[in-house]
Design a protein around this motif. Structure first.
Motif, mmCIF file in Angstrom:
data_model
loop_
_atom_site.group_PDB
_atom_site.id
_atom_site.type_symbol
_atom_site.label_atom_id
_atom_site.label_comp_id
_atom_site.label_asym_id
_atom_site.label_seq_id
_atom_site.Cartn_x
_atom_site.Cartn_y
_atom_site.Cartn_z
ATOM 1 N N GLY A 101 10.083 -5.233 1.825
ATOM 2 C CA GLY A 101 9.088 -4.698 0.890
ATOM 3 C C GLY A 101 8.201 -3.620 1.438
ATOM 4 N N GLY A 102 8.372 -3.192 2.675
ATOM 5 C CA GLY A 102 7.560 -2.115 3.230
ATOM 6 C C GLY A 102 6.097 -2.490 3.338
ATOM 7 N N MET A 103 5.242 -1.674 2.713
ATOM 8 C CA MET A 103 3.802 -1.914 2.818
ATOM 9 C C MET A 103 3.411 -3.254 2.213
ATOM 10 S SD MET A 103 0.710 0.540 1.522
ATOM 11 C CE MET A 103 -0.996 0.022 1.715
ATOM 12 N N TRP A 104 4.187 -3.751 1.280
ATOM 13 C CA TRP A 104 3.874 -5.010 0.606
ATOM 14 C C TRP A 104 4.550 -6.198 1.285
ATOM 15 C CZ3 TRP A 104 0.067 -3.195 -1.754
ATOM 16 C CH2 TRP A 104 0.098 -1.941 -2.373
ATOM 17 N N TYR A 108 4.372 -6.281 7.498
ATOM 18 C CA TYR A 108 3.713 -4.979 7.659
ATOM 19 C C TYR A 108 2.510 -5.035 8.631
ATOM 20 C CZ TYR A 108 1.133 -0.741 6.341
ATOM 21 O OH TYR A 108 0.445 0.445 6.355
ATOM 22 N N TYR A 141 5.176 4.041 5.387
ATOM 23 C CA TYR A 141 5.303 2.964 4.397
ATOM 24 C C TYR A 141 4.225 3.085 3.330
ATOM 25 C CZ TYR A 141 8.776 0.521 7.248
ATOM 26 O OH TYR A 141 9.911 0.173 7.934
ATOM 27 N N GLY A 142 3.041 3.554 3.721
ATOM 28 C CA GLY A 142 1.962 3.739 2.737
ATOM 29 C C GLY A 142 2.279 4.837 1.752
ATOM 30 N N ALA A 145 4.779 3.711 -0.706
ATOM 31 C CA ALA A 145 4.193 2.835 -1.720
ATOM 32 C C ALA A 145 3.426 3.637 -2.750
ATOM 33 C CB ALA A 145 3.269 1.820 -1.030
ATOM 34 N N GLU A 150 10.243 1.891 -4.146
ATOM 35 C CA GLU A 150 10.361 0.461 -3.845
ATOM 36 C C GLU A 150 11.432 0.246 -2.787
ATOM 37 O OE1 GLU A 150 10.939 -1.944 -7.268
ATOM 38 O OE2 GLU A 150 9.113 -1.251 -8.275
#
Length: 444
Positions: A101-104, A108, A141-142, A145, A150
């Motif tokens: 999910g990267g930043m989420w 992270y 990643y930010g 987002a 996604e």
């Protein structure tokens, strides 16, 4: 095998010669084993949450950290191995963040741990390098987002809450673990440094004590040489005078008498040398005295005869006043003679030509007192406390160009103490000097 021995097993022997290198090596080995153990728990979590990539990457972490620990046993630089350690962890964290999910993602925040571990395990330069990489990854990643891009979520979404609950607190735990290890290693290194400093301080103090002791020995040896040179002058001068008389006097009877006197003077000089060396060998504490009973008046009269030539050269008259008839003492004759030879020599030395030196024996409170009184300048009040100190030279100077070493009165003090006598100075306020020596007489 205890923990310390276990850790040291993985360290190359060459690293033990450098304390900082050894500290870093031990810290890296501990970090490898702790993070490998910690990663084992996340293998289980990844399996339970259906995160296959997490399982594989955590296995990679566990194996990588364990293998890396064995490389510390080689001569590879610790900085290189430390950066490999950070790379293994950062690769897993950034890769897993991407596929959850990267930043989420719950992983992270773990990106923050990368430069922290680099700072603790490697050094400041490594922390800056990995900090740039971590910051860049977090920004990327930010941005993704913000742009609404996604990233894949490959763990089971039904366990999202449990996923966050299991993963995020782990960040705190691993940083705490590594920090505690670092703190323990740092404290141990500081304690070792403190112990080494304490040993160095002890060695420094010991060297200073030995240096001080050596200086005292050198000073004492120098003092002994000065004592010998000072007190040998009188017998040697007598010998020189007698030899001169023998050259003038052709009478065989007198020559025989002079020869006997030269023999006595040389014997006296030899005896003096032996006694002074004996005093030095015993550190002036337990000198073996040769007590003899003798009449003080007779002894002083003979002593005065021995210094009359020196007095006559300055036209100085020596007057002997006997106010203590039948005064007998039990003392060492050598030191007794040296006391009054020095006092009489000083009296003659500091008296002007044509003056008078008086030697007076009296009894005071059943104690025998011998005074040596001259008509010289006396001793200034502000200098009287220096009278009996070694090498102290006062403002008064010999009147006939004689030499003065500043030893005479210190020797008088020492010799008096050896034969249990007292010596002091009586002030006559500019009308000459009075030195008093007090003995315990033999009861009649």
């Amino acid at each position: 095998m205890n923990i310390a021995s276990f850790i040291d097993y993985f360290i190359h022997p060459s690293r033990f010669g450098d304390l900082e290198e050894l500290r870093r090596a031990r810290l890296l080995v501990r970090a490898c084993w702790l993070t490998s153990l910690f990663s084992n728990s996340y293998i289980l979590f990844s399996y339970l949450f259906g995160y296959d990539k997490g399982v594989y990457l955590m296995i990679f972490n566990v194996v990588g950290f364990i293998v890396l620990a064995f490389f510390v046993k080689t001569k590879l630089p610790i900085v290189l191995l430390g950066n490999i350690y950070v790379f293994i962890g950062s690769f897993a964290v950034i890769f897993l963040t991407h596929f959850s999910g990267g930043m989420w993602s719950a992983i992270y925040p773990w990106i923050i741990s990368i430069p922290v571990l680099a700072l603790l395990v490697v050094n400041r330069s490594a922390a800056i390098f990995w900090g740039v990489i971590s910051f860049s990854a977090m920004v990327i990643y930010g941005v993704l987002a913000v742009e609404g891009y996604e990233l894949p979520v490959e763990y089971n979404p039904e366990f999202k809450t449990l996923w966050f609950l299991s993963v995020v607190p782990g960040l705190l735990l691993i940083i705490l673990f590594i920090s505690f290890v670092f703190e323990h290693t740092q404290t141990k290194a500081l304690n070792s440094l403190a112990e080494n400093n304490a040993q160095l301080q002890e060695q420094k103090e010991m060297i200073e004590m030995q240096s001080e002791h050596l200086s005292k020995l050198v000073e004492e040896k120098d003092y002994i040489i000065r004592v010998l040179s000072h007190d040998l002058r009188s017998p040697l001068k007598n010998i020189s005078s007698l030899v001169s008389l023998m050259e003038v006097e052709k009478d065989e009877t007198m020559s025989h008498e002079y020869s006997k006197m030269i023999l006595d003077a040389s014997s006296s000089a030899q005896h003096l040398v032996n006694r002074v060396l004996e005093m030095d060998a015993s550190s002036q504490n337990h000198v073996e005295l040769q007590h003899e009973e003798f009449d003080v008046n007779e002894f002083l009269e003979e002593l005065i005869l021995g210094v009359e030539e020196s007095a006559n050269s300055k036209n100085i008259k020596i007057v002997y006043e006997n106010k203590a008839p039948k005064a007998r003492v039990n003392a060492d004759e050598t030191y007794f003679a040296l006391i009054f030879e020095n006092l009489l020599s000083n009296a003659i030395k500091f008296s002007e030509k044509g003056k008078e030196v008086k030697v007076q024996t009296t009894v005071d409170n059943e104690n025998l007192q011998v005074r040596v009184i001259d008509q010289g300048p006396g001793v200034a009040k502000e200098e009287q406390d220096k009278l009996f100190q070694k090498f102290s030279k006062l403002s008064a100077r010999p009147t006939g160009g004689e030499s003065s070493t500043g030893l005479g009165l210190s020797l008088v003090k020492r010799y008096a103490e050896l034969i249990e006598a007292k010596v002091w100075y009586e002030d006559r306020s500019g009308y000459g000097a009075v030195f008093v020596v007090e003995f315990k007489p033999i009861s009649n």
